[in-house]
Design an enzyme around this catalytic site. Sequence first.
Site, PDB file in Angstrom:
ATOM      1  N   ARG A  30       3.587  20.530   5.137  1.00 51.63           N
ATOM      2  CA  ARG A  30       4.482  19.610   5.844  1.00 51.63           C
ATOM      3  C   ARG A  30       5.530  20.305   6.718  1.00 51.63           C
ATOM      4  O   ARG A  30       5.758  19.857   7.841  1.00 51.63           O
ATOM      5  CB  ARG A  30       5.149  18.628   4.866  1.00 51.63           C
ATOM      6  N   TYR A  52       1.653  14.270  -0.111  1.00 50.00           N
ATOM      7  CA  TYR A  52       1.148  15.062   1.017  1.00 50.00           C
ATOM      8  C   TYR A  52       1.450  16.541   0.815  1.00 50.00           C
ATOM      9  O   TYR A  52       1.735  17.262   1.765  1.00 50.00           O
ATOM     10  CB  TYR A  52       1.703  14.515   2.357  1.00 50.00           C
ATOM     11  N   GLU A  82       0.833  -1.223   0.000  1.00 51.93           N
ATOM     12  CA  GLU A  82       0.000   0.000   0.000  1.00 51.93           C
ATOM     13  C   GLU A  82       0.857   1.259   0.000  1.00 51.93           C
ATOM     14  O   GLU A  82       0.723   2.099   0.879  1.00 51.93           O
ATOM     15  CB  GLU A  82      -0.848   0.073   1.280  1.00 51.93           C
ATOM     16  N   PRO A  83       1.758   1.433  -0.954  1.00 47.90           N
ATOM     17  CA  PRO A  83       2.631   2.603  -0.894  1.00 47.90           C
ATOM     18  C   PRO A  83       1.915   3.883  -1.317  1.00 47.90           C
ATOM     19  O   PRO A  83       1.066   3.863  -2.215  1.00 47.90           O
ATOM     20  CB  PRO A  83       3.730   2.259  -1.908  1.00 47.90           C
ATOM     21  N   GLY A  84       2.251   4.955  -0.676  1.00 47.68           N
ATOM     22  CA  GLY A  84       1.783   6.274  -1.078  1.00 47.68           C
ATOM     23  C   GLY A  84       2.995   7.131  -1.425  1.00 47.68           C
ATOM     24  O   GLY A  84       3.366   7.281  -2.599  1.00 47.68           O
ATOM     25  N   ARG A  85       3.643   7.640  -0.393  1.00 47.73           N
ATOM     26  CA  ARG A  85       4.764   8.564  -0.565  1.00 47.73           C
ATOM     27  C   ARG A  85       5.840   8.054  -1.527  1.00 47.73           C
ATOM     28  O   ARG A  85       6.333   8.814  -2.358  1.00 47.73           O
ATOM     29  CB  ARG A  85       5.424   8.794   0.810  1.00 47.73           C
ATOM     30  N   CYS A 133      -0.369  34.724   7.615  1.00 50.46           N
ATOM     31  CA  CYS A 133      -0.157  35.395   8.898  1.00 50.46           C
ATOM     32  C   CYS A 133       0.024  34.396  10.031  1.00 50.46           C
ATOM     33  O   CYS A 133      -0.828  34.265  10.908  1.00 50.46           O
ATOM     34  CB  CYS A 133      -1.312  36.341   9.171  1.00 50.46           C
ATOM     35  N   GLU A 134       1.113  33.669  10.011  1.00 57.34           N
ATOM     36  CA  GLU A 134       1.477  32.705  11.047  1.00 57.34           C
ATOM     37  C   GLU A 134       2.991  32.626  11.058  1.00 57.34           C
ATOM     38  O   GLU A 134       3.604  32.549   9.989  1.00 57.34           O
ATOM     39  CB  GLU A 134       0.983  31.287  10.690  1.00 57.34           C
TER      40      GLU A 134
HETATM   41  C1  LIG Z   1      -1.271   6.608   4.538  1.00 61.32           C
HETATM   42  C2  LIG Z   1      -1.429   5.142   4.382  1.00 61.32           C
HETATM   43  C3  LIG Z   1      -0.594   4.443   3.518  1.00 61.32           C
HETATM   44  C4  LIG Z   1       0.515   5.079   2.733  1.00 61.32           C
HETATM   45  O1  LIG Z   1       1.518   5.592   3.526  1.00 61.32           O
HETATM   46  P1  LIG Z   1       2.837   6.184   2.819  1.00 61.32           P
HETATM   47  O2  LIG Z   1       3.695   6.539   3.944  1.00 61.32           O
HETATM   48  O3  LIG Z   1       2.411   7.361   2.029  1.00 61.32           O
HETATM   49  O4  LIG Z   1       3.389   5.107   1.970  1.00 61.32           O
HETATM   50  C5  LIG Z   1      -0.810   3.088   3.380  1.00 61.32           C
HETATM   51  N1  LIG Z   1      -1.798   2.457   4.050  1.00 61.32           N
HETATM   52  C6  LIG Z   1      -2.621   3.115   4.896  1.00 61.32           C
HETATM   53  C7  LIG Z   1      -3.672   2.371   5.600  1.00 61.32           C
HETATM   54  C8  LIG Z   1      -2.457   4.472   5.081  1.00 61.32           C
HETATM   55  O5  LIG Z   1      -3.277   5.109   5.935  1.00 61.32           O
END
Ligand SMILES: *Cc1c(COP(=O)(O)O)cnc(C)c1O
Length: 419
Positions: A316, A374, A277-280, A346-347
């Site tokens: 971030r 993100y 489940e990669p995102g980043r 303004c922070e």
């Molecule tokens: C956010 C999330 C991811 C992805 O995380 P990354 O750090 O972006 O790879 C995978 N699984 C679940 C359940 C998440 O909430």
Amino acid sequence: MTAFFHRQNGALAVEQVPLARIAAEFGTPTYVYSRAALTTAYQAYAAACKGRRAHVQYAMKANSNLAVLQVFAKLGAGFDIVSGGELLRVLAAGGDPRKVVFSGVGKTEAEMELALSHDVRGFNVESIPELDRLNAVAGRVGKRARVSLRINPDVDAKTHPYISTGLKGNKFGVAFDDVMQTYRAAAALPHLEVTGIDCHIGSQITEVAPYLEALDKVLDVVEALAREGIDLEHIDVGGGLGITYDDETPPDITGFATTLLERVAERGHGHREVLFEPGRSLVGNAGALLTTVEFLKPGESKNFCIVDAAMNDLARPAMYEAYHRIEAVTPRADSAVTYDIVGPVCESGDWLGRDRALAVQPGDLLAVMSAGAYGFVMSSNYNTRGRAAEVLVDGDSVHLVRDRERPEDLFRGEHLLKA
Ligand SMILES: *Cc1c(COP(=O)(O)O)cnc(C)c1O
């Protein structure tokens, strides 16, 4: 710098397009993504998955622009979603809902119903009340919901506390000691089909060891369940692999994924499907935020470089004190001065980088690197600032994939009192 953001005669370019050309055409602040970078990161996971049942579920909360989703859908990715809205994005991008896994601790009945109506691949469930709710909704609509339990393996991912999710004190997952009884409860519910197990221990993780520790605990559970006659089809190892923002050295994607798949096989589970489940790690280094220097403001203790991007565009740094490399798009020969790069919001927390040596003048362009994950998705309209445009570059083609918000977009949906 990745191979996709590089210098051409000194000036920063993405693939075959100078960033200055994008700024001239679309203005700033603008998020810029490289299609080749997205594809290459995806293929790095796919290479490890070759020859066995293993799949990538892109955790789309990292960057949910429709065109980005379209790129991954065309490559065959599934999607890990955390809301009904994200499912609608997958559909709008041409993704296959049957490759969608629905994660998250707080799914509403309406979201469950929507997901069931599109026959999603499954739900990652995190509590007994959620199992009961899903069972009731599935019964009502005459379906059986496929479920995995997200377990909390209680391992330290050694990352920022805000993005660590697999420790006892986190809100995420079924506590390790409750996992077996929760599976038994799930298996007893008539409108649920228990199909897998999931864990996700955090984000921006730069070592393999915490993953292996978590995976071993997951496999212990798989084995204990099998002894009770609950035979799981798939193992979801979560996301969270880190990227290089500064000097981090995360494992390379293919090697990392291969290591986990080997551990699964060594322990005798090679026949089970594995999900990542990669995102980043798919999108982070595929994007940059392009911004213009408005003013230079020298000070007694600090010099400020005030740019047109702010914490509402890229949260971030303000949120996690995260580091992003910041580069002049067209460097000057002058000697560098040390600046804090700040926005107009303004922070005092509105900064993008601190103590950066740059040779810049007002009107120059800066690129905030590694902003593909993100970044835009966490942006807001704070200070009534329209959100940035998004552009996707493919070779020498530039595609506007999200319009810059216009002033009239900013209070659409608000209402004045009658009197
Ligand atoms: C956010 C999330 C991811 C992805 O995380 P990354 O750090 O972006 O790879 C995978 N699984 C679940 C359940 C998440 O909430």
